[in-house]
Motif scaffolding. Structure first.
Motif, PDB file in Angstrom:
ATOM      1  N   ALA A 267      48.243  21.615  45.038  1.00  0.00           N
ATOM      2  CA  ALA A 267      49.281  20.880  43.908  1.00  0.00           C
ATOM      3  C   ALA A 267      48.852  19.411  43.482  1.00  0.00           C
ATOM      4  CB  ALA A 267      50.496  21.143  44.384  1.00  0.00           C
ATOM      5  N   PRO A 268      49.294  19.027  42.644  1.00  0.00           N
ATOM      6  CA  PRO A 268      49.111  17.498  41.960  1.00  0.00           C
ATOM      7  C   PRO A 268      49.913  16.865  42.868  1.00  0.00           C
ATOM      8  CG  PRO A 268      50.383  18.655  40.394  1.00  0.00           C
ATOM      9  CD  PRO A 268      49.938  19.794  41.422  1.00  0.00           C
ATOM     10  N   GLU A 269      49.571  15.476  43.127  1.00  0.00           N
ATOM     11  CA  GLU A 269      50.326  14.521  43.886  1.00  0.00           C
ATOM     12  C   GLU A 269      51.833  14.257  43.450  1.00  0.00           C
ATOM     13  OE1 GLU A 269      49.624  13.118  46.754  1.00  0.00           O
ATOM     14  OE2 GLU A 269      47.808  14.249  46.986  1.00  0.00           O
TER      15      GLU A 269
ATOM     16  N   ALA B 297      52.263  32.455  31.956  1.00  0.00           N
ATOM     17  CA  ALA B 297      50.805  31.834  31.281  1.00  0.00           C
ATOM     18  C   ALA B 297      51.357  30.927  30.200  1.00  0.00           C
ATOM     19  CB  ALA B 297      50.118  33.119  30.809  1.00  0.00           C
ATOM     20  N   ALA B 298      52.155  31.467  29.243  1.00  0.00           N
ATOM     21  CA  ALA B 298      52.600  30.911  28.148  1.00  0.00           C
ATOM     22  C   ALA B 298      53.273  29.410  28.410  1.00  0.00           C
ATOM     23  CB  ALA B 298      53.222  31.579  27.044  1.00  0.00           C
ATOM     24  N   TYR B 299      54.014  29.511  29.440  1.00  0.00           N
ATOM     25  CA  TYR B 299      54.867  28.413  29.847  1.00  0.00           C
ATOM     26  C   TYR B 299      54.027  27.423  30.521  1.00  0.00           C
ATOM     27  CZ  TYR B 299      58.426  25.788  32.694  1.00  0.00           C
ATOM     28  OH  TYR B 299      59.221  24.850  33.233  1.00  0.00           O
ATOM     29  N   LEU B 300      53.014  27.686  31.296  1.00  0.00           N
ATOM     30  CA  LEU B 300      51.980  26.676  31.898  1.00  0.00           C
ATOM     31  C   LEU B 300      50.795  26.302  30.830  1.00  0.00           C
ATOM     32  CD1 LEU B 300      51.743  28.283  35.581  1.00  0.00           C
ATOM     33  CD2 LEU B 300      53.052  26.004  34.612  1.00  0.00           C
ATOM     34  N   GLY B 301      50.885  26.928  29.827  1.00  0.00           N
ATOM     35  CA  GLY B 301      49.758  26.424  28.914  1.00  0.00           C
ATOM     36  C   GLY B 301      48.308  27.078  29.296  1.00  0.00           C
ATOM     37  N   MET B 302      48.467  28.300  29.736  1.00  0.00           N
ATOM     38  CA  MET B 302      47.375  29.044  30.042  1.00  0.00           C
ATOM     39  C   MET B 302      47.063  30.377  29.411  1.00  0.00           C
ATOM     40  SD  MET B 302      47.857  28.269  34.190  1.00  0.00           S
ATOM     41  CE  MET B 302      46.870  29.368  34.872  1.00  0.00           C
TER      42      MET B 302
ATOM     43  N   LEU C  19      53.794  18.999  34.423  1.00  0.00           N
ATOM     44  CA  LEU C  19      53.046  20.036  34.800  1.00  0.00           C
ATOM     45  C   LEU C  19      51.734  20.376  33.610  1.00  0.00           C
ATOM     46  CD1 LEU C  19      55.131  22.894  36.474  1.00  0.00           C
ATOM     47  CD2 LEU C  19      53.389  21.399  37.580  1.00  0.00           C
ATOM     48  N   LEU C  20      52.068  20.300  32.552  1.00  0.00           N
ATOM     49  CA  LEU C  20      51.499  20.781  31.282  1.00  0.00           C
ATOM     50  C   LEU C  20      50.427  19.566  31.009  1.00  0.00           C
ATOM     51  CD1 LEU C  20      53.720  22.365  28.481  1.00  0.00           C
ATOM     52  CD2 LEU C  20      51.674  23.437  29.883  1.00  0.00           C
ATOM     53  N   ALA C  21      50.610  18.234  31.703  1.00  0.00           N
ATOM     54  CA  ALA C  21      49.760  17.246  31.505  1.00  0.00           C
ATOM     55  C   ALA C  21      48.394  16.981  32.423  1.00  0.00           C
ATOM     56  CB  ALA C  21      50.450  15.718  31.830  1.00  0.00           C
ATOM     57  N   ILE C  22      48.646  18.311  33.577  1.00  0.00           N
ATOM     58  CA  ILE C  22      47.495  18.363  34.483  1.00  0.00           C
ATOM     59  C   ILE C  22      46.550  19.106  33.744  1.00  0.00           C
ATOM     60  CG2 ILE C  22      46.847  19.243  36.592  1.00  0.00           C
ATOM     61  CD1 ILE C  22      50.092  19.054  37.264  1.00  0.00           C
ATOM     62  N   PRO C  23      45.299  18.552  33.708  1.00  0.00           N
ATOM     63  CA  PRO C  23      44.070  19.241  32.774  1.00  0.00           C
ATOM     64  C   PRO C  23      43.638  20.556  33.398  1.00  0.00           C
ATOM     65  CG  PRO C  23      43.328  17.127  33.788  1.00  0.00           C
ATOM     66  CD  PRO C  23      44.784  17.385  33.999  1.00  0.00           C
ATOM     67  N   ASP C  24      43.768  20.660  34.995  1.00  0.00           N
ATOM     68  CA  ASP C  24      43.036  21.577  35.669  1.00  0.00           C
ATOM     69  C   ASP C  24      44.221  22.654  35.737  1.00  0.00           C
ATOM     70  OD1 ASP C  24      41.620  23.443  37.102  1.00  0.00           O
ATOM     71  OD2 ASP C  24      41.120  22.188  38.649  1.00  0.00           O
TER      72      ASP C  24
ATOM     73  N   LEU D  48      49.144  25.523  38.168  1.00  0.00           N
ATOM     74  CA  LEU D  48      49.955  26.614  38.814  1.00  0.00           C
ATOM     75  C   LEU D  48      50.507  26.364  40.437  1.00  0.00           C
ATOM     76  CD1 LEU D  48      50.618  29.703  38.933  1.00  0.00           C
ATOM     77  CD2 LEU D  48      48.205  30.117  39.636  1.00  0.00           C
ATOM     78  N   ALA D  49      49.539  25.655  41.112  1.00  0.00           N
ATOM     79  CA  ALA D  49      49.980  25.532  42.300  1.00  0.00           C
ATOM     80  C   ALA D  49      51.281  24.496  42.489  1.00  0.00           C
ATOM     81  CB  ALA D  49      48.822  24.659  43.178  1.00  0.00           C
ATOM     82  N   GLY D  50      51.433  23.670  41.683  1.00  0.00           N
ATOM     83  CA  GLY D  50      52.530  22.799  41.585  1.00  0.00           C
ATOM     84  C   GLY D  50      53.596  23.420  41.144  1.00  0.00           C
ATOM     85  N   TYR D  51      53.640  24.364  40.214  1.00  0.00           N
ATOM     86  CA  TYR D  51      54.730  25.429  39.913  1.00  0.00           C
ATOM     87  C   TYR D  51      55.114  26.225  40.849  1.00  0.00           C
ATOM     88  CZ  TYR D  51      57.156  28.868  37.211  1.00  0.00           C
ATOM     89  OH  TYR D  51      58.297  29.729  36.928  1.00  0.00           O
ATOM     90  N   LEU D  52      54.364  26.784  41.644  1.00  0.00           N
ATOM     91  CA  LEU D  52      54.548  27.735  42.698  1.00  0.00           C
ATOM     92  C   LEU D  52      55.313  27.000  43.913  1.00  0.00           C
ATOM     93  CD1 LEU D  52      51.377  30.243  42.847  1.00  0.00           C
ATOM     94  CD2 LEU D  52      53.816  30.694  41.762  1.00  0.00           C
ATOM     95  N   GLN D  53      54.796  25.768  44.123  1.00  0.00           N
ATOM     96  CA  GLN D  53      55.256  24.913  45.085  1.00  0.00           C
ATOM     97  C   GLN D  53      56.782  24.495  44.827  1.00  0.00           C
ATOM     98  OE1 GLN D  53      53.744  20.764  45.360  1.00  0.00           O
ATOM     99  NE2 GLN D  53      53.673  20.820  47.514  1.00  0.00           N
ATOM    100  N   GLU D  54      57.157  24.321  43.516  1.00  0.00           N
ATOM    101  CA  GLU D  54      58.396  23.949  43.151  1.00  0.00           C
ATOM    102  C   GLU D  54      59.409  25.253  43.376  1.00  0.00           C
ATOM    103  OE1 GLU D  54      60.180  22.726  39.032  1.00  0.00           O
ATOM    104  OE2 GLU D  54      58.936  21.353  39.511  1.00  0.00           O
TER     105      GLU D  54
END
Length: 233
Positions: A231-233, A188-193, A153-158, A163-169
């Motif tokens: 969410a990312p693929e 926010a800190a978990y997702l690097g935001m 998740l943290l590797a996703i630049p946008d 966030l969508a990937g995290y909520l989807q999970e």
């Protein structure tokens, strides 16, 4: 930050604590009692340190009540939340295998009671209960998968697809309501935001009809397909 301080309890409290931990749940009653007998309760006030980076790790910590946040401090002083531990969650199992120095900080986010088992006691328990070592290996594998998911998740630049990937999970890839396992600040800190960026992205998903936020800690996915598209693929 004050270190967690010790409280005396009868063995019933320790039994309650260890019986809710997945690695102990399949043990026979007499085995659970053996675990409880070497368990020591500690108490941490909100904001109190359970342990700090640089300290030697020789203890398994189990959350009985309350919540503990585990975080790294970056060179710039920013916190990176690694995990939030809720009742039944544990940390410190790596101390069983190696003389480890804590590289992270553990802090209670509310009044918290933990059960602790020393490395020496846990090593003895494992020697007499082979099934416990298998349970620990399973738990370590789950922990590794979770760390890999966070790294992905943290590797996703946008921030929005992150966030969508995290909520989807969390939602299990379907519509429905679920509780966030941590505060929005920690999320926010978990997702690097930043907290502000998280709030903006949640509002964006709400405006687009993808999710609804309910109170401070609940999210309802109203359009799982659209969330999957963001969410990312």
């Amino acid at each position: 930050m004050d270190h967690a301080h010790q409280h005396e309890h009868s063995i019933e409290r320790e039994l309650e604590c260890v019986s809710q931990v997945p690695i102990f749940q399949r043990l026979a009653d007499e085995q659970l009692i053996s675990v409880a007998q070497v368990t020591r309760p500690i108490h941490a006030d909100k904001g109190g340190a359970v342990f700090s980076a640089g300290e030697v790790s020789q203890t398994l910590y189990i959350v009985n009540t309350g919540q503990v946040r585990l975080y790294h401090l970056g060179d710039d002083g920013r916190e990176q939340v690694l995990r939030v531990l809720n009742p039944g969650d544990f940390i410190g199992e790596i101390a069983l295998f190696t003389d480890e120095i804590h590289s992270s900080y553990a802090e209670a986010t509310k009044q918290t009671e933990l059960c602790t088992i020393s490395r020496q006691s846990l090593t003895k328990l494992i020697a007499g209960m082979p099934e416990l070592s298998m349970n620990l290996l399973g738990a370590l594998a789950d922990r590794l998968k979770s760390a890999e998911r966070q790294a992905t998740l943290l590797a996703i630049p946008d921030a929005l697809p992150r966030l969508a990937g995290y909520l989807q999970e969390l939602s299990g890839h379907r519509t429905g309501t679920f509780d966030l396992p941590m505060s929005k600040q920690d999320l926010a800190a978990y997702l690097g935001m930043t907290p502000e960026s998280l709030s903006r992205k949640l509002r964006q998903l709400t405006t687009d009809g993808v999710i609804e936020t309910i109170g401070r800690r609940q999210v309802r996915v109203t359009d799982a397909d659209e969330l999957a598209a963001v969410a990312p693929e």
